[in-house]
Design a protein around this motif. Structure first.
Motif, PDB file in Angstrom:
ATOM      1  N   SER A 266       3.701 -13.934  46.025  1.00  0.00           N
ATOM      2  CA  SER A 266       5.119 -13.562  46.004  1.00  0.00           C
ATOM      3  C   SER A 266       5.988 -14.688  46.560  1.00  0.00           C
ATOM      4  N   GLN A 267       5.380 -15.842  46.827  1.00  0.00           N
ATOM      5  CA  GLN A 267       6.185 -16.982  47.263  1.00  0.00           C
ATOM      6  C   GLN A 267       7.060 -17.480  46.108  1.00  0.00           C
ATOM      7  N   PRO A 268       8.271 -17.980  46.439  1.00  0.00           N
ATOM      8  CA  PRO A 268       9.137 -18.469  45.369  1.00  0.00           C
ATOM      9  C   PRO A 268       8.570 -19.703  44.669  1.00  0.00           C
ATOM     10  N   ASP A 269       8.788 -19.756  43.356  1.00  0.00           N
ATOM     11  CA  ASP A 269       8.360 -20.897  42.543  1.00  0.00           C
ATOM     12  C   ASP A 269       9.550 -21.370  41.733  1.00  0.00           C
ATOM     13  N   GLU A 270      10.124 -22.472  42.163  1.00  0.00           N
ATOM     14  CA  GLU A 270      11.255 -23.054  41.436  1.00  0.00           C
ATOM     15  C   GLU A 270      10.876 -24.383  40.825  1.00  0.00           C
ATOM     16  N   TYR A 271       9.585 -24.595  40.655  1.00  0.00           N
ATOM     17  CA  TYR A 271       9.083 -25.863  40.118  1.00  0.00           C
ATOM     18  C   TYR A 271       9.557 -26.044  38.670  1.00  0.00           C
ATOM     19  N   ILE A 272      10.177 -27.186  38.388  1.00  0.00           N
ATOM     20  CA  ILE A 272      10.609 -27.474  37.016  1.00  0.00           C
ATOM     21  C   ILE A 272      10.178 -28.880  36.592  1.00  0.00           C
ATOM     22  N   GLY A 273       9.082 -29.344  37.174  1.00  0.00           N
ATOM     23  CA  GLY A 273       8.554 -30.649  36.767  1.00  0.00           C
ATOM     24  C   GLY A 273       7.889 -30.563  35.402  1.00  0.00           C
ATOM     25  N   GLY A 276       1.819 -29.672  34.206  1.00  0.00           N
ATOM     26  CA  GLY A 276       1.256 -28.325  34.338  1.00  0.00           C
ATOM     27  C   GLY A 276       0.370 -28.268  35.563  1.00  0.00           C
ATOM     28  N   ILE A 277       0.967 -28.059  36.738  1.00  0.00           N
ATOM     29  CA  ILE A 277       0.223 -28.215  37.990  1.00  0.00           C
ATOM     30  C   ILE A 277      -0.144 -26.864  38.604  1.00  0.00           C
ATOM     31  N   THR A 278      -0.992 -26.914  39.617  1.00  0.00           N
ATOM     32  CA  THR A 278      -1.416 -25.704  40.334  1.00  0.00           C
ATOM     33  C   THR A 278      -0.220 -25.002  40.985  1.00  0.00           C
ATOM     34  N   TRP A 279      -0.312 -23.695  41.055  1.00  0.00           N
ATOM     35  CA  TRP A 279       0.740 -22.920  41.732  1.00  0.00           C
ATOM     36  C   TRP A 279       0.773 -23.224  43.235  1.00  0.00           C
ATOM     37  N   LEU A 280      -0.346 -23.647  43.797  1.00  0.00           N
ATOM     38  CA  LEU A 280      -0.341 -24.039  45.225  1.00  0.00           C
ATOM     39  C   LEU A 280       0.718 -25.118  45.445  1.00  0.00           C
ATOM     40  N   HIS A 281       0.761 -26.082  44.528  1.00  0.00           N
ATOM     41  CA  HIS A 281       1.714 -27.186  44.672  1.00  0.00           C
ATOM     42  C   HIS A 281       3.124 -26.755  44.281  1.00  0.00           C
ATOM     43  N   ARG A 282       3.239 -25.830  43.340  1.00  0.00           N
ATOM     44  CA  ARG A 282       4.577 -25.325  42.981  1.00  0.00           C
ATOM     45  C   ARG A 282       5.233 -24.648  44.189  1.00  0.00           C
ATOM     46  N   TRP A 283       4.438 -23.808  44.868  1.00  0.00           N
ATOM     47  CA  TRP A 283       4.997 -23.126  46.051  1.00  0.00           C
ATOM     48  C   TRP A 283       5.350 -24.137  47.135  1.00  0.00           C
ATOM     49  N   LEU A 285       6.057 -27.382  46.796  1.00  0.00           N
ATOM     50  CA  LEU A 285       7.226 -28.179  46.404  1.00  0.00           C
ATOM     51  C   LEU A 285       8.502 -27.366  46.568  1.00  0.00           C
ATOM     52  N   THR A 286       8.451 -26.088  46.166  1.00  0.00           N
ATOM     53  CA  THR A 286       9.615 -25.215  46.305  1.00  0.00           C
ATOM     54  C   THR A 286      10.007 -25.083  47.779  1.00  0.00           C
ATOM     55  N   ALA A 287       9.007 -25.088  48.650  1.00  0.00           N
ATOM     56  CA  ALA A 287       9.268 -24.989  50.095  1.00  0.00           C
ATOM     57  C   ALA A 287       9.682 -26.328  50.700  1.00  0.00           C
TER      58      ALA A 287
END
Ligand SMILES: [Zn+2]
Length: 311
Positions: A266-273, A276-283, A285-287
């Motif tokens: 439920s962590q925010p994901d605002e990744y727009i790079g 196609g990367i892991t969600w671990l890094h999306r969260w 980066l968003t943080a």
């Protein structure tokens, strides 16, 4: 006698598998199969190999379908549909991976959405036979949009159609090994094929270790993870060994539903790079996390990468 008693007490701690302390959902993309040969027999053998391993290890996996692969000219090939039914018969779930595997970063959103709806026709009817509906969508290439507006509009579209995004935390390059493996098997060079498979199993173990460490570094804990694999010959022949190393690392296999109950998702994901990367890094980066913290992802061995690009 005392010595014997100690020995008999000691034996179980060596022979009994470690109590699972980690959880992982296994997800498989590009169903019914992705291979150099596209005949039904090849796809059936791949399906059988993967499902046998999942049964052996009690894996409640989900497979993501590209229904364009069911088509034989204008008609739908029932022998290929039977491969999808085999997944459901084995207790697995099926999700939508679009019809023809378009790239959200390369086609207009409306066209992409049409492809997603076209991609659920057969799957929806197979699920309906069992009183189920498609509920999971996996983005081709893990491309989720290069601007927040497109990303959010597509997520709303998915929501309106009863879908939830299927994230990935353990991303990897299994498809590179798979292409080299299949070519090598086809060439009759069993020795090299075995070396490719061994390199794949070792690579996957290092990928898992890397993302475990990333989880702890970035979030202080390891969430229930989601592994991405592809429905290919390499996994048909060797995914059991990948599952075995996961068991040895203390994983139990859970459904994607159960994995995503972990609060991490439920962590925010605002990744727009573009990647196609892991969600671990999306969260992360968003943080606002940046830089060296992401370093160290295992790479594909040079001799495999060279063979992949070779043809
Ligand atoms: Zn795919």
């Amino acid at each position: 006698l005392l010595l014997l008693a100690l020995v008999s007490l000691a034996v179980p701690s060596f022979s009994v598998a470690q109590q699972p302390t980690r959880a992982i959902a296994i997800t498989v993309d590009d169903l019914p199969a992705v291979s150099l040969r596209r005949d039904v027999a090849t796809h059936a053998a791949i399906t059988r190999g993967i499902l046998d391993a999942f049964r052996r290890y009690g894996v409640p996996a989900i497979g993501f379908v590209n229904e364009s692969k069911l088509a034989d000219g204008d008609r739908i090939d029932s022998a290929r549909v039977a491969l999808l039914r085999a997944w459901l018969d084995a207790g697995m779930q099926l999700g939508n991976h679009s019809y023809s595997h378009p790239d959200l970063h390369g086609v207009p959103l409306e066209q992409y959405e049409d492809d997603v709806l076209r991609g659920e026709r057969v799957t929806r009817s197979l699920l309906a036979e069992r009183g189920l509906e498609p509920r999971w969508f996996r983005h081709p290439f893990l491309h989720t949009g290069t601007d927040l507006d497109t990303k959010r509009r597509f997520e709303r579209f998915l929501d309106e159609h009863g879908y939830r995004v299927a994230p990935v935390t353990f991303d990897n390059y299994d498809f590179i090994f798979a292409r080299v493996y299949e070519r090598t098997v086809e060439s009759g060079d069993r020795g090299t094929a075995q070396r490719v498979a061994d390199a794949y199993v070792a690579y996957m173990d290092s990928v898992v270790g890397y993302y475990e460490a990333q989880s702890r570094t970035l979030f202080g804990t390891e969430p229930a993870q989601v592994l991405l694999l592809h429905a290919n010959r390499l996994n048909a022949d060797h995914v059991g060994r990948v599952l075995e190393s996961l068991v040895r690392r203390g994983y139990r296999f859970v459904t994607i539903d159960e994995a995503l109950r972990d609060p991490a998702y439920s962590q925010p994901d605002e990744y727009i790079g573009a990647g196609g990367i892991t969600w671990l890094h999306r969260w992360a980066l968003t943080a606002g996390k940046r830089g060296a913290v992401f370093a160290g992802e295992p790479t594909v061995p040079e001799w495999i990468a060279t063979r992949f690009e070779g043809r």
